[in-house]
Scaffold this motif. Structure first.
Motif, PDB file in Angstrom:
ATOM      1  N   SER A 197       0.123   8.153 -11.961  1.00  0.00           N
ATOM      2  CA  SER A 197      -1.373   7.856 -11.152  1.00  0.00           C
ATOM      3  C   SER A 197      -1.332   7.815 -10.270  1.00  0.00           C
ATOM      4  O   SER A 197      -1.553   8.928  -9.119  1.00  0.00           O
ATOM      5  N   SER A 198      -0.269   7.480  -9.351  1.00  0.00           N
ATOM      6  CA  SER A 198      -0.299   7.625  -8.307  1.00  0.00           C
ATOM      7  C   SER A 198       1.282   8.144  -8.082  1.00  0.00           C
ATOM      8  O   SER A 198       0.723   8.818  -6.292  1.00  0.00           O
ATOM      9  N   LEU A 199       1.837   9.065  -8.783  1.00  0.00           N
ATOM     10  CA  LEU A 199       2.760   9.703  -8.889  1.00  0.00           C
ATOM     11  C   LEU A 199       1.458  11.482  -8.833  1.00  0.00           C
ATOM     12  O   LEU A 199       2.192  12.190  -7.229  1.00  0.00           O
ATOM     13  N   LEU A 200       0.685  11.370  -9.108  1.00  0.00           N
ATOM     14  CA  LEU A 200       0.465  12.879  -9.295  1.00  0.00           C
ATOM     15  C   LEU A 200      -0.804  12.790  -7.700  1.00  0.00           C
ATOM     16  O   LEU A 200      -0.818  13.531  -7.193  1.00  0.00           O
ATOM     17  N   SER A 201      -1.088  11.588  -7.757  1.00  0.00           N
ATOM     18  CA  SER A 201      -1.851  11.122  -6.105  1.00  0.00           C
ATOM     19  C   SER A 201      -1.053  11.600  -4.981  1.00  0.00           C
ATOM     20  O   SER A 201      -1.200  12.633  -3.849  1.00  0.00           O
ATOM     21  N   HIS A 202       0.206  11.346  -5.141  1.00  0.00           N
ATOM     22  CA  HIS A 202       1.157  11.624  -3.750  1.00  0.00           C
ATOM     23  C   HIS A 202       2.124  12.531  -3.790  1.00  0.00           C
ATOM     24  O   HIS A 202       2.019  13.159  -2.804  1.00  0.00           O
ATOM     25  N   ILE A 203       2.224  13.364  -5.036  1.00  0.00           N
ATOM     26  CA  ILE A 203       2.345  15.027  -5.132  1.00  0.00           C
ATOM     27  C   ILE A 203       1.512  15.997  -4.696  1.00  0.00           C
ATOM     28  O   ILE A 203       1.799  16.384  -3.452  1.00  0.00           O
ATOM     29  N   VAL A 204       0.475  15.483  -4.915  1.00  0.00           N
ATOM     30  CA  VAL A 204      -0.921  16.738  -4.066  1.00  0.00           C
ATOM     31  C   VAL A 204      -1.211  15.941  -2.591  1.00  0.00           C
ATOM     32  O   VAL A 204      -1.145  17.007  -1.787  1.00  0.00           O
ATOM     33  N   SER A 205      -1.060  14.861  -2.164  1.00  0.00           N
ATOM     34  CA  SER A 205      -0.919  14.450  -0.641  1.00  0.00           C
ATOM     35  C   SER A 205       0.585  15.263  -0.298  1.00  0.00           C
ATOM     36  O   SER A 205      -0.380  16.248   0.731  1.00  0.00           O
ATOM     37  N   THR A 235       0.521  -1.095  -0.372  1.00  0.00           N
ATOM     38  CA  THR A 235       0.412   0.201   0.235  1.00  0.00           C
ATOM     39  C   THR A 235       0.837   1.501  -0.203  1.00  0.00           C
ATOM     40  O   THR A 235       2.293   1.334   0.584  1.00  0.00           O
ATOM     41  N   HIS A 236       0.098   2.608  -0.660  1.00  0.00           N
ATOM     42  CA  HIS A 236       1.227   3.199  -0.975  1.00  0.00           C
ATOM     43  C   HIS A 236       0.757   4.571   0.254  1.00  0.00           C
ATOM     44  O   HIS A 236      -0.006   4.872  -0.529  1.00  0.00           O
ATOM     45  N   ASP A 237       1.336   4.724   1.064  1.00  0.00           N
ATOM     46  CA  ASP A 237       1.166   5.866   2.025  1.00  0.00           C
ATOM     47  C   ASP A 237       1.917   7.161   1.270  1.00  0.00           C
ATOM     48  O   ASP A 237       3.346   7.108   1.471  1.00  0.00           O
ATOM     49  N   PRO A 238       1.748   8.132   1.062  1.00  0.00           N
ATOM     50  CA  PRO A 238       2.351   9.595   0.573  1.00  0.00           C
ATOM     51  C   PRO A 238       3.408   9.824   1.522  1.00  0.00           C
ATOM     52  O   PRO A 238       4.271  10.331   1.449  1.00  0.00           O
ATOM     53  N   LEU A 239       2.686   9.493   3.021  1.00  0.00           N
ATOM     54  CA  LEU A 239       3.676  10.131   4.049  1.00  0.00           C
ATOM     55  C   LEU A 239       4.410   9.358   4.908  1.00  0.00           C
ATOM     56  O   LEU A 239       5.428   9.721   5.445  1.00  0.00           O
ATOM     57  N   MET A 262       4.246   2.881  -4.625  1.00  0.00           N
ATOM     58  CA  MET A 262       3.718   3.499  -6.105  1.00  0.00           C
ATOM     59  C   MET A 262       3.685   1.697  -7.081  1.00  0.00           C
ATOM     60  O   MET A 262       2.509   2.090  -7.763  1.00  0.00           O
ATOM     61  N   LEU A 263       4.250   1.003  -7.313  1.00  0.00           N
ATOM     62  CA  LEU A 263       3.992   0.150  -8.155  1.00  0.00           C
ATOM     63  C   LEU A 263       3.927  -1.011  -7.694  1.00  0.00           C
ATOM     64  O   LEU A 263       2.957  -1.741  -8.654  1.00  0.00           O
ATOM     65  N   THR A 264       4.382  -1.431  -6.639  1.00  0.00           N
ATOM     66  CA  THR A 264       3.204  -2.700  -5.448  1.00  0.00           C
ATOM     67  C   THR A 264       3.033  -2.442  -5.630  1.00  0.00           C
ATOM     68  O   THR A 264       1.691  -3.370  -5.574  1.00  0.00           O
ATOM     69  N   SER A 265       1.829  -1.438  -4.729  1.00  0.00           N
ATOM     70  CA  SER A 265       0.461  -1.310  -4.475  1.00  0.00           C
ATOM     71  C   SER A 265       0.009  -1.179  -5.941  1.00  0.00           C
ATOM     72  O   SER A 265      -1.416  -1.345  -5.940  1.00  0.00           O
ATOM     73  N   THR A 266       0.525  -0.562  -6.949  1.00  0.00           N
ATOM     74  CA  THR A 266      -0.494  -1.115  -8.167  1.00  0.00           C
ATOM     75  C   THR A 266      -0.934  -3.090  -8.289  1.00  0.00           C
ATOM     76  O   THR A 266      -2.240  -3.085  -9.389  1.00  0.00           O
TER      77      THR A 266
END
Length: 460
Positions: A274-282, A213-217, A224-228
């Motif tokens: 898509s995970s990178l965009l979510s990470h940057i926003v978070s 699971t990808h936690d931005p914090l 970001m790859l394994t959570s896909t």
């Protein structure tokens, strides 16, 4: 030393008259530890008086005047995104390089094989030739698989052998008649099933929660790859692969024998971006908002687990506790300032503590599926789709894509947490960009990988 001190006389010596005026010596003390110290200067009375009586500031007052008091937001370090951006670029570049190299290798091999076949005039020189060679080779491999399977289960009863062969024949027939994009989706689904089975083992759930699971914090980038590969669907893989095949058959593009590697690179890259965009926003938008609410809301209810290593340094410095809850796969951000709580009035202390918004870990391939759906909607806008739940009849695919994007925009504005709406929007943007520049980028990548480059369709 104690014995030596007791042997010395406990009365003043007559040969030293200046010690006659010394202070009386206690009979149980050591005489050599006392001196008159007449030769030391006497301290003035002004130095013995406190600093407040002299009109001079104390050391604490001087430090307070020269040192500015830092706020909680100044103590907290904001998460950095450079590692995540570099990881996405590196992984996506590696996947595309490998896919392009493997595609060129298979295509060049099939170009040598096809010279021994006699093709119809309408197929001569087209990319369909090398694709047909790949299909024939795949059929031969599947037939050899039946013989290998029978050798492995030769000890079993005839009935069991018949059942196993029938199951294999059904799966092989479905795999053979599928497009390359569907075949890639089958392999991706197999990986996802293995990950899902690992989630069902209670002993492995802490490991899966940390690494899948990808936690931005959390500061991790590989998640970001394994959570896909935790949730996947086979939808839109066929239409996306069909678009890739039609685009590659254009005269100006290179000949291509297999589309499976292209689809696999597209799927992985769409999930990463898509995970990178979510990470940057978070980390750049939501996290500063949370810190700002913590500063202005010191009475939030604390929980149990620290938020992250970026906020832990501010815990002791400002008397503020920043905590999170990962037990339910969420990251709850709350605060409790001891200094403000102690100085607050009784009415403020009885107020209900407001909960600071949470940053949730994410998992699943919804961003990659969004990319495939938006790509399909742009490529075939008149195509029809239908929903199973709620049961809705066929409607144009372009309407469905617009409705889903609008729904995610509303989710972002309203702060819904059921889905990762930022990842959905990032996947939609990746799909739209890939429909515009994807075919040219794939052709450019195939021309710049190591090895011999296949010829273009226009060369025949």
């Amino acid at each position: 030393m104690f014995c030596f001190a007791r042997l010395r006389p406990s009365f003043p010596f007559p040969c030293r008259p200046h010690l006659q005026h010394a202070a009386p010596i206690h009979p149980h003390t050591r005489p050599f530890s006392f001196t008159s110290h007449r030769w030391l200067p006497r301290s003035s009375q002004s130095l013995k008086s406190p600093a407040s009586q002299r009109g001079l500031p104390s050391f604490r007052e001087q430090v307070a005047r020269s040192t500015a008091v830092r706020s909680f937001s100044e103590y907290v370090k904001h998460p950095k995104v450079g590692r995540q951006i570099g990881t996405v670029l590196l992984l996506s570049g590696f996947v595309y390089y490998y896919a392009a190299s493997k595609t060129n290798q298979i295509t060049h091999r099939n170009e040598r094989v096809q010279t021994g076949f006699s093709w119809p005039p309408q197929l001569t020189g087209m990319s369909s030739n090398v694709r047909l060679v790949s299909e024939l080779q795949l059929k031969a491999e599947l037939e050899r698989g039946v013989k290998t399977l029978l050798d492995y289960i030769s000890f079993a009863p005839k009935m069991m052998q018949s059942v196993v062969v029938d199951v294999y024949a059904f799966a092989a027939n479905k795999y053979f008649h599928a497009l390359d994009g569907e075949r890639a989706a089958y392999w991706i689904t197999g990986v996802n099933i293995a990950v899902w089975l690992a989630w069902q083992i209670p002993r492995l759930r802490p490991f899966m929660r940390v690494h899948f699971t990808h936690d931005p914090l959390s500061g991790k980038a590989y998640t970001m790859l394994t959570s896909t590969f935790s949730i996947a669907l086979l939808s839109f893989s066929q239409t996306a692969s069909l678009w890739m095949m039609h685009e590659q058959d254009r005269p100006e593009h290179l000949r291509q024998a297999r589309d499976m590697y292209h689809f696999f690179a597209f799927f992985v890259s769409a999930g990463l971006y898509s995970s990178l965009l979510s990470h940057i926003v978070s980390t750049r938008i939501l996290f500063p908002r949370i810190i700002n609410q913590i500063v202005h809301n010191p009475h939030a209810k604390p929980t149990a687990t620290p938020l992250s290593h970026w906020a832990s340094s501010a815990k002791k410095a400002t008397g503020t506790t920043v905590t999170a809850s990962s037990k339910s796969a969420t990251a709850s951000v709350t605060a409790s300032t001891a200094a403000a709580a102690s100085s607050a009035s009784g009415a403020a202390a009885t107020e209900a503590a407001a909960v600071v918004p949470r940053i949730l870990p994410s998992l699943g391939s919804s961003g990659a599926i969004y990319s495939a759906f938006i790509l399909t909607a742009f490529a075939y806008p008149d195509g029809e789709v239908s929903l199973i739940f709620p049961p809705v009849g066929p409607f144009p695919m372009s309407y469905g894509a617009g409705g889903l994007v609008l729904l995610d925009c509303v989710g972002v504005l309203r702060g819904w947490k059921l889905f990762d709406h930022y990842a959905h929007l990032g996947g939609a943007a990746f799909g739209a960009l890939y429909w515009t520049y994807g075919a040219e980028f794939w052709d450019w990548t195939r021309k710049h990988v190591w090895g011999e480059t296949p010829k273009s369709n226009a060369g025949y």
